[in-house]
Write an enzyme that holds these catalytic residues in place. Structure first.
Site, mmCIF file in Angstrom:
data_model
loop_
_atom_site.group_PDB
_atom_site.id
_atom_site.type_symbol
_atom_site.label_atom_id
_atom_site.label_comp_id
_atom_site.label_asym_id
_atom_site.label_seq_id
_atom_site.Cartn_x
_atom_site.Cartn_y
_atom_site.Cartn_z
ATOM 1 N N TYR A 187 -30.538 9.538 58.431
ATOM 2 C CA TYR A 187 -29.979 10.130 59.657
ATOM 3 C C TYR A 187 -31.009 11.046 60.316
ATOM 4 O O TYR A 187 -31.250 10.958 61.529
ATOM 5 C CB TYR A 187 -28.711 10.910 59.333
ATOM 6 C CG TYR A 187 -28.122 11.616 60.545
ATOM 7 C CD1 TYR A 187 -27.457 10.890 61.536
ATOM 8 C CD2 TYR A 187 -28.240 12.997 60.701
ATOM 9 C CE1 TYR A 187 -26.934 11.525 62.649
ATOM 10 C CE2 TYR A 187 -27.710 13.637 61.810
ATOM 11 C CZ TYR A 187 -27.054 12.902 62.782
ATOM 12 O OH TYR A 187 -26.538 13.537 63.889
ATOM 13 N N LYS A 191 -32.745 10.777 64.080
ATOM 14 C CA LYS A 191 -32.661 11.833 65.094
ATOM 15 C C LYS A 191 -34.055 12.323 65.493
ATOM 16 O O LYS A 191 -34.278 12.680 66.653
ATOM 17 C CB LYS A 191 -31.801 12.983 64.577
ATOM 18 C CG LYS A 191 -30.325 12.631 64.422
ATOM 19 C CD LYS A 191 -29.627 12.468 65.762
ATOM 20 C CE LYS A 191 -29.414 11.062 66.215
ATOM 21 N NZ LYS A 191 -28.710 10.973 67.520
ATOM 22 N N THR A 224 -16.735 16.264 65.646
ATOM 23 C CA THR A 224 -16.444 14.908 66.123
ATOM 24 C C THR A 224 -16.146 14.006 64.927
ATOM 25 O O THR A 224 -16.273 14.408 63.764
ATOM 26 C CB THR A 224 -17.648 14.327 66.895
ATOM 27 O OG1 THR A 224 -18.717 14.051 65.970
ATOM 28 C CG2 THR A 224 -18.142 15.287 67.966
#
Length: 326
Positions: A187, A191, A224
């Site tokens: 991840y 990014k 989220t």
């Protein structure tokens, strides 16, 4: 207009200050939930025609119906886009080219976070494929439509404060985690790749005299579904079950940096917009700094070349022109 370095002024910036967007066409990837939904709702409220680029069309239609119920004059369009499948990216681009003479804003927002090692349709590690390669290809395929829009077209690529993680790096020898896979490591790599791409795109657009602006944004820590549906095991507990309720800001607040990047008049190509609070986890949108690794020239060159090879997409860099008037 917000002063470029006045954090106290920028802290007051809210979605209510988005300029009139009537006549502008915006694509938001991952528009059916989280930051993408908040971004879509805010842009539609200010009059933009928003194309919801979503993997699940039925969910996208439900979301669009919900926004229209709140905003009867909202101009929304739902299109299928699976960023982890480059064939889907090309199909989405073909549809837009058939329907639209130009595009004003592309918000590269969608992402996945820390799943078990999974491969994309083309056999690439899922996070690198969805978070970076899909957006790289989409931007390249839509750049001619953005160029046709004229002087205020923008690409907003959403990175993360994780791109600054001391362990974040792009492992060019094992991009897809075939030898060693860490869910959070992959991840962070994706990014960082977002940040490298946004910065490299700005440099290339500038060198070729294009008026298209490449802008980066990150939401800080926003609550989220990314944290709830992606990470497994302890990471899901830390980020989703504990971190979201205690530390995270709402998706509406988290979306402010990318909304600022997409619409504020004083945004320049190459800007990076994030929250102004402690460790950039919360707060109002302001200009923040890229990690040194994100602006490293050799990293940018290598990532660009490998992304071209893996996606088979070459960017049509041409100077922008104004949209013809009737």
């Amino acid at each position: 207009m917000t002063p470029r370095n006045d954090k106290s002024a920028q802290q007051q910036w809210t979605a209510a200050r988005i300029p009139d967007q009537r006549g502008r066409v915006c694509v938001v990837t991952g528009a059916s939930s989280g930051l993408g939904l908040a971004t879509t709702r805010a842009l539609a409220r200010r009059g933009a025609h928003v194309i919801l680029a979503v993997r699940d069309e039925e969910k996208g239609r439900r979301v669009a119906a919900g926004i229209t119920a709140e905003q009867p004059d909202a101009r929304l369009e739902v299109c299928r886009l699976d960023l982890a499948d480059l064939d889907s990216v090309r199909a989405f681009s073909d549809r837009l080219h058939a329907d639209r003479p130009h595009l004003d804003v592309l918000v590269n927002n969608a992402g996945v976070m820390a799943p078990p090692r999974t491969l994309s349709a083309q056999g690439y590690e899922l996070q690198f494929a969805c978070n970076h390669l899909g957006h790289f290809a989409l931007t390249g395929l839509l750049l001619d439509l953005l160029t046709a829009s004229g002087a205020d077209s923008r690409v907003v690529t959403v990175s993360s404060v994780n791109h600054r993680n001391r362990k974040a790096r792009i492992d060019f020898d094992d991009l897809h985690g075939a030898r060693t896979y860490s869910a959070m490591g992959a991840y962070n790599q994706s990014k960082l790749a977002n940040a490298v791409f946004g910065h490299s795109l700005h440099q290339r657009l500038t060198r070729t005299g294009s008026a298209v602006r490449s802008v980066l944004a990150h939401p800080g820590y926003a609550a989220t579904n990314l944290q709830l549906n992606g990470p497994v095991g302890l990471w899901r507990v830390v980020f989703g079950r504990i971190g979201n309720p205690l530390l995270a800001q709402s998706p509406e607040r988290g979306a402010l940096p990318q909304l600022y990047a997409a619409t504020a008049p004083d945004v320049s190509g190459g800007d990076f917009i994030g929250p102004d609070g402690m460790a950039e986890l919360r707060g109002g949108p302001t200009r923040v700094e890229l990690a040194p690794a994100a602006s490293d020239a050799e990293t940018g060159r290598r990532l660009w070349e490998i992304s071209e090879r893996l996606t088979d997409v070459r960017f049509p860099f041409t100077p922008s022109r104004a949209v013809p008037t009737a």
